[in-house]
Enzyme design. Structure first.
Site, mmCIF file in Angstrom:
data_model
loop_
_atom_site.group_PDB
_atom_site.id
_atom_site.type_symbol
_atom_site.label_atom_id
_atom_site.label_comp_id
_atom_site.label_asym_id
_atom_site.label_seq_id
_atom_site.Cartn_x
_atom_site.Cartn_y
_atom_site.Cartn_z
ATOM 1 N N CYS A 597 0.817 -1.220 0.000
ATOM 2 C CA CYS A 597 0.000 0.000 0.000
ATOM 3 C C CYS A 597 0.848 1.266 0.000
ATOM 4 O O CYS A 597 0.458 2.286 -0.564
ATOM 5 C CB CYS A 597 -0.978 -0.005 1.171
ATOM 6 S SG CYS A 597 -0.190 -0.015 2.796
ATOM 7 N N CYS A 784 7.941 44.294 0.914
ATOM 8 C CA CYS A 784 8.031 44.769 2.298
ATOM 9 C C CYS A 784 6.724 44.441 3.011
ATOM 10 O O CYS A 784 5.634 44.662 2.474
ATOM 11 C CB CYS A 784 8.291 46.273 2.315
ATOM 12 S SG CYS A 784 8.159 47.022 3.962
ATOM 13 N N CYS A 787 4.909 48.249 3.726
ATOM 14 C CA CYS A 787 4.430 49.137 2.661
ATOM 15 C C CYS A 787 4.238 48.453 1.321
ATOM 16 O O CYS A 787 3.656 49.036 0.403
ATOM 17 C CB CYS A 787 5.398 50.315 2.498
ATOM 18 S SG CYS A 787 7.020 49.823 1.845
ATOM 19 N N CYS A 795 14.191 40.070 9.100
ATOM 20 C CA CYS A 795 14.467 39.928 10.534
ATOM 21 C C CYS A 795 13.783 38.666 11.058
ATOM 22 O O CYS A 795 12.554 38.617 11.169
ATOM 23 C CB CYS A 795 13.984 41.155 11.301
ATOM 24 S SG CYS A 795 14.339 41.065 13.077
ATOM 25 N N CYS A 813 11.445 47.097 3.653
ATOM 26 C CA CYS A 813 12.278 48.016 2.899
ATOM 27 C C CYS A 813 13.165 48.780 3.888
ATOM 28 O O CYS A 813 12.987 48.676 5.109
ATOM 29 C CB CYS A 813 11.425 48.975 2.074
ATOM 30 S SG CYS A 813 10.409 50.103 3.084
ATOM 31 N N CYS A 816 11.069 51.191 6.330
ATOM 32 C CA CYS A 816 10.205 50.477 7.283
ATOM 33 C C CYS A 816 11.032 49.698 8.299
ATOM 34 O O CYS A 816 10.648 49.584 9.473
ATOM 35 C CB CYS A 816 9.262 49.538 6.546
ATOM 36 S SG CYS A 816 8.009 50.384 5.547
ATOM 37 N N HIS A 821 12.390 48.896 13.965
ATOM 38 C CA HIS A 821 13.398 48.556 14.965
ATOM 39 C C HIS A 821 13.739 49.715 15.884
ATOM 40 O O HIS A 821 14.671 49.609 16.698
ATOM 41 C CB HIS A 821 14.658 48.011 14.280
ATOM 42 C CG HIS A 821 14.439 46.653 13.677
ATOM 43 N ND1 HIS A 821 14.170 46.476 12.336
ATOM 44 C CD2 HIS A 821 14.403 45.408 14.231
ATOM 45 C CE1 HIS A 821 14.001 45.187 12.083
ATOM 46 N NE2 HIS A 821 14.133 44.508 13.227
ATOM 47 N N HIS A 867 -1.632 1.646 7.299
ATOM 48 C CA HIS A 867 -2.180 1.472 5.949
ATOM 49 C C HIS A 867 -2.218 2.824 5.248
ATOM 50 O O HIS A 867 -2.795 3.787 5.762
ATOM 51 C CB HIS A 867 -3.581 0.873 6.006
ATOM 52 C CG HIS A 867 -4.185 0.640 4.652
ATOM 53 N ND1 HIS A 867 -3.591 -0.153 3.694
ATOM 54 C CD2 HIS A 867 -5.327 1.115 4.086
ATOM 55 C CE1 HIS A 867 -4.338 -0.167 2.606
ATOM 56 N NE2 HIS A 867 -5.388 0.598 2.820
#
EC number: 3.4.19.12
Length: 952
Positions: A597, A784, A787, A795, A813, A816, A821, A867
């Site tokens: 099978c 991004c 945006c 990250c 981008c 951003c 961050h 099975h």
């Protein structure tokens, strides 16, 4: 009670075992010959019947003043072999043995055995049965539903049957399991809402709500029962026509469900008269009934012998197979009312005619015409009977009744045999033609005493090469088919006989006994004894030679009408309605055989409706390829893939060819016979034999590219996630392992997170219909996350941040990334540049034209209890799903064939539209049709690129 313990050593060569079981009615005291310690074998213990090879039977020959003994192997102490007196045991059939063996307390086991009505009702308890469960002595019973029925550990000759019950209402939370036993999921329920119990803790809730409660009896109840009016082994007589026939009582009790009718008596007749097989309404009442000479009558039709007569040697005759020993039945016996009377009352009971067809007088020959197989001298296969001179006085039998309502392959299932005797014209009793299993070899029955043990079998076969284990046919109209289980020459007969185990039950056949002697053991009404010279090799198969094993049987017998075509022309898969019409139905898909099978389902997934791997079938052989490269490729292309796509069917013979090729690989073994994993099969086929360019190229943290053919998800379980999607699982796995695809794959095979075949990391997994792998690719422009512009940084530490697109890979981008961050929680994140193609057109990303790389789900390979089955998508619609099982049905028994089946399962589409929250809250047991297996048992999910599938 005393008994002889032969040893505490494992039973090997001195004995051979039969699937016959006994319950001890008295305690045994035996001595261990190794330790000289006294062992107690309590009453209620269960033993298996063994036979002494040296003497051919298990009974110790009786001497003057001593009674017969039988040999037993105690199941609870499997190394103990002992002999017990016949009067101290009672035989029980295998189904009751399984129910009783689960009860570890021997006193409670014996109590339940004596309550035979309750025990018989235990056979009705099955998955789905509503029950009440006694968890603790003296406490109330809790309602529940049986979710599992079977052995917990199959390690003995016979294993106890336990019931897995999901507790309901006030019982919820009172259990101790969620359906798992020793790491194996036997059924599913909420935590602490399930229990595993034996039958003695269960009460079946019936329609009238009486259940088994009225039948429950403790040990103290059983002594108040009236004994039967006739004792076992007592001599009785009955009127048959104008004469009187005598016999010995082997059963006397009420019938299950017919208690109001009074007592019935099973009589082993001195002459061959009767056709009772010891059963009533599917329940085995007596294991010593012989269809050759046993009759069941109401007690009114029985005349006890009033004068002392010399008796025959007593048979091992007890209230057996569900009937307790004398006086030990726990339900109330009927009083002497209108339904019963003293033995010998000559008013014929109504049930006498119901059980035996009609009264045993001259009218019976008119109302119940027997049918027998006539002797044809020109055809030895027809020479199955040798009539004694008595037969000449009987008028020729009429033709058998029409059997046109039965299909050609099923006509031999039952025959209108009669096993009674008819009065002759001169007043003597003449034999009517008996069943094939009796009359064809009977000769003069009275000239031969009852044989207690089988003679030594004759090892040589006949002129056709038939031997024990051969597939054989007895040519008649319709023919009988079966497997030869015994060849030998019984005492008093000059012909060599063959004992066949038929494929299906047949009236007039036994369970392996002939003239009171057991020659082999099989299911009731399946043992047929005929002259060996009357047997032929099974004509349904192409090869007339017996085969040595399942591997060769697949090829040499050609599987009858199950062969498939060879198609040279390259054939793309048929999709939508055209593909549906070709593929659905029985005998569709790939036929399974002998643990195949895993291979059947994998091939069906890969090629039935996808061309993603078709280049594997077309690459010309190169000088570095192995010698059987072309053979393998040609087999796959012309005998498996092309026929599957054109005719919708491939036989197991073609798959066995492939399995034999897989065996040639030095590192491979067991592919022709053992269960294997799909990934092992794919690695051997793609890497070692076909040298396929790896389907996947994956890089880890900037290291060298690694090649592989499928990707297995490894991860820790996230308790916060109820039902994950394949998209989530793949992204989690890549992020946590810091992986990227070095190239976009044309075919992506993903193995689900689970350990082995049994343990699943998630109860349900949502198979994403579309997989976006853009964020998992190297050198690929990505959007991004904030945006939508061209992403420059990724990250990994932001991945779990719930404030930014929770559960998504985070790339930004430049602008951003700086903003994200600046947050105090992300100041210490370490992010890395996204690798981009060097020749990326500047205008593409500025105009929002960043492409996505997506893949489509085309198949899911699933596994449940070892099975494998397959789900495939045959069209664009959400409901365009098919379910494939290579072993969905079976034609024939042990030596039969699997029948593959492909069925539509449009309900899958409805479940794939549900939200993950709704799917998580949905009880798996309420998922309709095949969809549960797709959502709960996924093993591999297979994706293809809609633009690249033919080019890689």
């Amino acid at each position: 009670m005393s008994s002889g313990l032969w040893s505490q050593e494992k039973v090997t060569s001195p004995y051979w075992e039969e699937r016959i079981f006994y319950l001890l009615l008295q305690e045994c005291s035996v001595t261990d010959k190794q330790t000289q310690k006294l062992l107690k074998v309590p009453k209620g213990s269960i033993g298996q019947y063994i036979q002494d090879r040296s003497v051919g039977h298990s009974r110790v020959p009786s001497t003057k003043g001593k009674k017969n003994q039988i040999g037993l192997k105690i199941l609870e102490q499997p190394h103990a072999v002992l002999f017990v007196d016949e009067k101290d045991v009672v035989e029980i059939n295998e189904k009751f043995t399984e129910l009783l063996l689960a009860i570890t307390n021997c006193e409670e086991r014996l109590s339940l055995f004596r309550n035979r009505l309750r025990l018989s009702k235990g056979l009705q308890v099955d998955v789905g049965s509503p029950v009440k469960v006694q968890l603790r002595s003296g406490e109330e019973k809790f309602p529940g539903v049986v979710r599992f029925r079977g052995p917990l550990l199959a390690e003995r000759t016979v294993s106890g049957i336990f019931f897995g019950v999901e507790l309901l209402e006030e019982g919820r939370g009172q259990g101790f399991t969620d359906g798992v036993y020793q790491g194996k999921q036997l059924f599913q329920c909420d935590e602490d809402c399930g229990v595993f119990v034996a039958l003695d803790k269960l009460e079946l809730i019936e329609d009238d709500d009486n259940g088994l409660e009225s039948d429950f009896a403790g040990p103290g109840d059983t002594m108040q029962v009236e004994p039967p009016p006739l004792e076992i082994n007592s001599r009785v007589s009955l009127k048959v026509g104008e004469s009187t026939e005598s016999g010995t009582v082997i059963f006397c009790d009420v019938l299950p469900g017919k208690e109001s009718l009074g007592y019935f008596v099973g009589v082993d007749m001195d002459n061959p008269i009767g056709n009772w097989d010891g059963r009533f309404d599917g329940v085995q009442l007596c294991s010593f009934a012989s269809v050759e000479s046993t009759i069941l009558l109401h007690i009114n039709d029985i005349i006890p012998d009033s004068v002392t007569q010399e008796r025959r040697p007593p048979k091992l005759a007890f209230m057996s197979r569900g009937v307790g020993d004398k006086g030990s039945s726990s339900h109330n016996k009927p009083k002497v009312t209108g339904s019963t009377s003293d033995p010998g009352s000559r008013n014929r009971s109504e049930l006498f005619y119901t059980l035996n067809g009609s009264s045993v007088d001259s009218q019976q020959s008119k109302s119940k015409n027997p049918w027998y197989i006539d002797e044809v001298a020109e055809d030895p296969a027809k020479s199955l009977t040798e009539m004694s001179s008595d037969f000449g006085h009987s008028s020729p039998p009429p033709q058998p009744p029409s059997m046109n309502s039965l299909s050609s392959e099923n006509r031999f299932h039952s025959l209108p045999f009669s096993l009674t005797k008819m009065p002759n014209t001169n007043g003597s009793m003449a034999h009517s033609p008996l069943s094939l299993s009796v009359q064809s070899v009977m000769g003069e029955l009275n000239s031969t005493p009852v044989q207690e043990s089988p003679p030594l079998p004759i090892s040589s076969g006949n002129a056709h090469g038939l031997e024990v284990g051969s597939l054989a046919e007895v040519k008649e109209n319709p023919p009988f088919y079966g497997v030869i289980r015994w060849i030998g020459q019984p005492p008093g007969l000059s012909d060599v006989l063959a004992g066949l185990e038929l494929e299906d039950e047949c009236a007039g056949c036994t369970d392996g006994t002939f003239r009171g002697t057991r020659y082999f053991t099989c299911a009731l009404k399946k043992a047929l004894f005929v002259k060996l010279k009357s047997c032929r090799p099974d004509s349904r198969f192409a090869s007339l030679q017996p085969v040595s094993n399942q591997i060769e049987r697949c090829n040499s017998l050609a599987f009858g009408g199950y062969l498939s075509e060879v198609v040279e022309e390259n054939t793309p898969p048929k999709m939508e309605k055209e593909g549906l019409e070709i593929m659905i139905g029985k005998k569709k898909g790939i036929q399974g055989h002998y643990n195949s099978c895993y291979l059947d389902s994998t091939l069906f997934c890969l090629f039935a409706f996808s061309s993603a791997l078709d280049t594997v079938l077309l690459r010309p052989k190169e000088k570095n390829d192995i010698e059987y490269y072309s053979e393998t490729q040609e087999l796959l292309r012309t005998e498996i893939v092309n026929p599957l796509r054109i005719y919708g069917y491939v036989c197991a013979t073609k798959i066995m060819k492939l399995r034999k090729i897989l065996e040639k690989v030095e590192a491979a073994s067991g592919f022709t016979s053992e269960e294997k994993d799909p990934e092992e099969f794919l690695n051997i086929l793609f890497h070692d034999i076909l040298r396929v360019e790896p389907l996947l190229k994956i890089r880890s943290a900037g290291q060298k590219v690694q090649d592989c053919n499928f990707y297995q998800i490894f991860m820790e379980k996230n308790e916060k996630v109820g039902v994950p999607t394949i998209q989530q699982l793949l992204e989690w796995s890549f992020i946590n392992s810091n992986l990227k695809f070095a190239e976009a794959p044309s075919c992506l095979i993903i193995q689900m997170p689970r350990f082995g075949k049994d343990f699943k990391l998630f109860k349900k997994i949502f198979p994403s219909l579309e997989l976006n792998i853009t964020d998992l690719l190297e050198d690929t422009p990505r959007q991004c996350r904030i945006c939508g512009g061209l992403a420059m940084y990724e990250c990994r530490e932001c991945y779990d941040d719930p404030d930014i697109s929770a559960g998504k890979i985070k790339q930004f981008c430049k602008t951003c990334s700086t903003q994200v961050h600046l947050h105090p929680r992300r100041l210490n994140h370490s992010y890395h540049p996204v690798s981009l193609p060097k020749d990326l057109p500047d205008w593409d990303w500025r105009h929002g034209c960043i492409p996505c790389q997506k893949m489509e789900l085309f198949a899911v390979l699933c596994i449940e209890t070892s099975h494998y089955v397959a789900f495939v998508k045959y069209g664009k619609d959400d409901s365009a799903w098919l379910f494939f099982d290579s072993m969905a049905d079976r034609d024939g028994g042990q030596n039969g064939f699997n029948i593959p089946q492909v069925t539509p399962c449009p309900e899958v589409g409805e479940y794939l539209k549900m939200s993950l929250e709704d799917l998580h809250s949905l009880d798996s047991r309420r998922i309709q049709g095949c969809a549960r297996r797709l959502l709960c048992d996924a093993y591999m999910c297979m994706y293809q690129s809609p633009t690249m599938s033919l080019y890689k």
